[in-house]
Enzyme design. Structure first.
Site, mmCIF file in Angstrom:
data_model
loop_
_atom_site.group_PDB
_atom_site.id
_atom_site.type_symbol
_atom_site.label_atom_id
_atom_site.label_comp_id
_atom_site.label_asym_id
_atom_site.label_seq_id
_atom_site.Cartn_x
_atom_site.Cartn_y
_atom_site.Cartn_z
ATOM 1 N N ASN A 207 0.848 -1.201 0.000
ATOM 2 C CA ASN A 207 0.000 0.000 0.000
ATOM 3 C C ASN A 207 0.883 1.251 0.000
ATOM 4 O O ASN A 207 2.100 1.153 -0.059
ATOM 5 C CB ASN A 207 -0.957 -0.022 1.200
ATOM 6 C CG ASN A 207 -0.201 -0.076 2.502
ATOM 7 O OD1 ASN A 207 0.536 0.830 2.834
ATOM 8 N ND2 ASN A 207 -0.366 -1.185 3.234
ATOM 9 N N LYS A 286 8.982 -17.301 -10.285
ATOM 10 C CA LYS A 286 8.262 -16.200 -10.910
ATOM 11 C C LYS A 286 7.104 -16.741 -11.756
ATOM 12 O O LYS A 286 7.309 -17.663 -12.572
ATOM 13 C CB LYS A 286 9.234 -15.408 -11.792
ATOM 14 C CG LYS A 286 8.607 -14.206 -12.432
ATOM 15 C CD LYS A 286 9.615 -13.444 -13.275
ATOM 16 C CE LYS A 286 8.906 -12.361 -14.047
ATOM 17 N NZ LYS A 286 9.752 -11.761 -15.070
ATOM 18 N N ASP A 303 -4.511 -9.876 12.683
ATOM 19 C CA ASP A 303 -4.731 -8.483 13.086
ATOM 20 C C ASP A 303 -3.839 -8.214 14.302
ATOM 21 O O ASP A 303 -4.147 -8.629 15.424
ATOM 22 C CB ASP A 303 -6.208 -8.231 13.416
ATOM 23 C CG ASP A 303 -6.479 -6.753 13.602
ATOM 24 O OD1 ASP A 303 -5.666 -6.074 14.269
ATOM 25 O OD2 ASP A 303 -7.494 -6.269 13.065
ATOM 26 N N PHE A 320 -4.776 3.172 14.753
ATOM 27 C CA PHE A 320 -5.038 4.191 13.747
ATOM 28 C C PHE A 320 -6.185 3.669 12.886
ATOM 29 O O PHE A 320 -6.396 2.458 12.785
ATOM 30 C CB PHE A 320 -3.812 4.406 12.840
ATOM 31 C CG PHE A 320 -2.911 5.521 13.292
ATOM 32 C CD1 PHE A 320 -2.092 5.364 14.400
ATOM 33 C CD2 PHE A 320 -2.871 6.729 12.602
ATOM 34 C CE1 PHE A 320 -1.252 6.390 14.813
ATOM 35 C CE2 PHE A 320 -2.038 7.759 13.004
ATOM 36 C CZ PHE A 320 -1.230 7.588 14.108
#
Ligand code: PMT
Length: 411
Positions: A207, A286, A303, A320
């Site tokens: 991300n 790959k 988590d 957060f």
């Protein structure tokens, strides 16, 4: 602790008043010694106001020398800190030259000397500067930073003076000085940055987190005297001074490193953008593009935040929430579902949150909230650490009187 703070002529001198405040709030007496070129960047009047002592700049000032001579200043100092330190002053200290008050003190002191360099990245990388850095380090002079990032000249690279908080924390660590930090004797674990979830040996899911928010929080906690372990995903940031960094890559590695670090921790801040899902099976070789389309089976990652909050001896746990809509509502849901003490809700999107130097947030707890408008991540981190400390102390019943004034921006 007595600190002689040398200020030399670089644009980073604009951070000097803030640095003086950070040193003084930890209990230090700060005597400023400016070079002539520093006076081009910051006024002695401002520095005198924040340090509470007359500024020294001239070796030949009879009145000032009569009050405390350069030799007395050199003896008075528990440490001589030069921030910002130009390439020029590094070279002068290496050569042993003492044409002004600051370099004379450096020559005359038996106290440790620390330099926080600040200069254009090409000047920093110049072989002459690097050779001087090596000589200084060999002689036991501490080099604090520099950081990497965008520079006043518009270029990017190593050469930024570190954040005043980080410099102050390092100085106190170097001297073994006990400051008056809010988190003195407390242990914090902070997670930061993204995680990478392997698809095959060359590809991964990740991300946009840069780690800047989490690193700023870890630095702010260290500046308040905490023993900090920063569990970091892959980022492109320098290791903050004065704390321990554990580098990891995947969510599972971050889970293991966090649970190893969390023993005896007082506060846990989960600023990392941890993957919620990972490919079920990472290919060993790959993957070849033989098919027109392909599907990946994703499975849930552990988590980390919820698992820490569920521990029998859970630390004060701060999560957060990164949201693109209904920010406060979704954050409150996470606060309750994960059984957290506090959650920092921040909006993320193309123009906010990720990979920027600024951020804004709403902090929520079971019966309250507080808004923090847009500010630098360093400033926001300081405010968040102060608020978390207040609420931690109140929750533990050790101090229900807030020792800090936080500007409430709650509407
Ligand atoms: O790194 P920067 O570029 O500076 O950007 C900062 C930031 C936007 C990443 C940061 O401020 C932030 O919001 N971090 C949390 C990002 C996130 O993953 O939010 P979330 O709402 O998806 O997760 C909620 C909480 O659970 C977070 O505290 C997260 O760390 C934690 N979590 C999530 C998933 C998981 N598998 N384990 C977790 O511990």
């Amino acid at each position: 602790m007595n600190i002689v703070l040398g200020i030399t002529g670089g644009i980073a001198a604009y951070k000097s008043p803030d640095l003086v405040r950070r040193l003084r709030e930890r209990g230090a007496e700060v005597q400023i010694v400016m070079t002539a070129s520093a006076e081009e960047f910051v006024t002695g009047t401002a520095l005198q106001a924040v340090s509470g002592r007359p500024i020294r700049s001239n070796l030949w000032d009879k009145e000032a020398e009569a009050a405390m001579s350069h030799i007395e200043l050199a003896r008075w100092a528990d440490i001589v800190l030069i921030a910002p330190s130009t390439a020029e002053v590094m070279a002068r200290i290496v050569s042993g030259g003492a044409p002004d008050l600051l370099t004379t003190i450096c020559l005359a002191t038996e106290a440790p000397i620390a330099l926080a360099p600040a200069m254009n990245h090409i000047m920093w990388s110049n072989p002459a500067t690097q050779a001087n850095r090596e000589v200084l380090e060999e002689r036991g002079i501490h080099i604090i930073g520099p950081g990497i990032g965008s520079q006043a000249c518009g270029e990017t690279g190593p050469g930024r003076m570190l954040d005043p908080d980080a410099i102050a924390a390092t100085v106190f660590n170097l001297t073994g000085g006990k400051g008056q930090g809010l988190l003195e004797g407390r242990k914090l674990v902070v997670t930061a940055g993204p995680t990478r979830e392997a698809i095959d040996p060359v590809r991964y899911i990740t991300n946009r987190s840069s780690g800047k928010m989490g690193y700023a929080i870890a630095s702010a906690a260290a500046a308040q005297g905490a023993d900090v372990i920063l569990v970091s995903g892959p980022v492109n940031l320098p290791e903050p001074p004065g704390l321990r960094v554990v580098n990891v890559e995947s969510a599972e590695q971050m889970y293991a490193a966090t649970h190893e670090a969390i023993i005896d921790a007082d506060i846990f801040v989960s600023a990392a953008a941890v993957a919620d899902y990972r490919p079920e099976n990472a290919a060993l070789q790959k993957i070849k593009k033989n098919e027109e389309s392909m599907s990946l089976v994703l499975v849930r990652c552990p988590d980390i935040l919820a698992s820490v909050a569920a521990l029998d001896s859970a630390p004060f746990t701060v999560g957060f929430a990164a949201e693109t809509e209904n920010v406060a509502e979704y954050a409150r849901g996470k606060l309750e579902k994960k059984n957290l003490d506090m959650i920092v809700a921040n909006r993320v999107g193309p123009d906010c949150g990720f990979d920027r130097d600024d951020n804004s947030a709403t902090v929520l707890w079971s019966d309250g909230e507080q808004n923090f408008p847009v500010s630098s991540k360093a400033r926001l981190a300081r405010d968040l650490i102060e608020l978390a400390t207040q609420r931690f102390l109140a929750a533990r019943g050790t101090d229900t009187q807030p020792r800090l004034s936080i500007i409430s921006t709650k509407d």
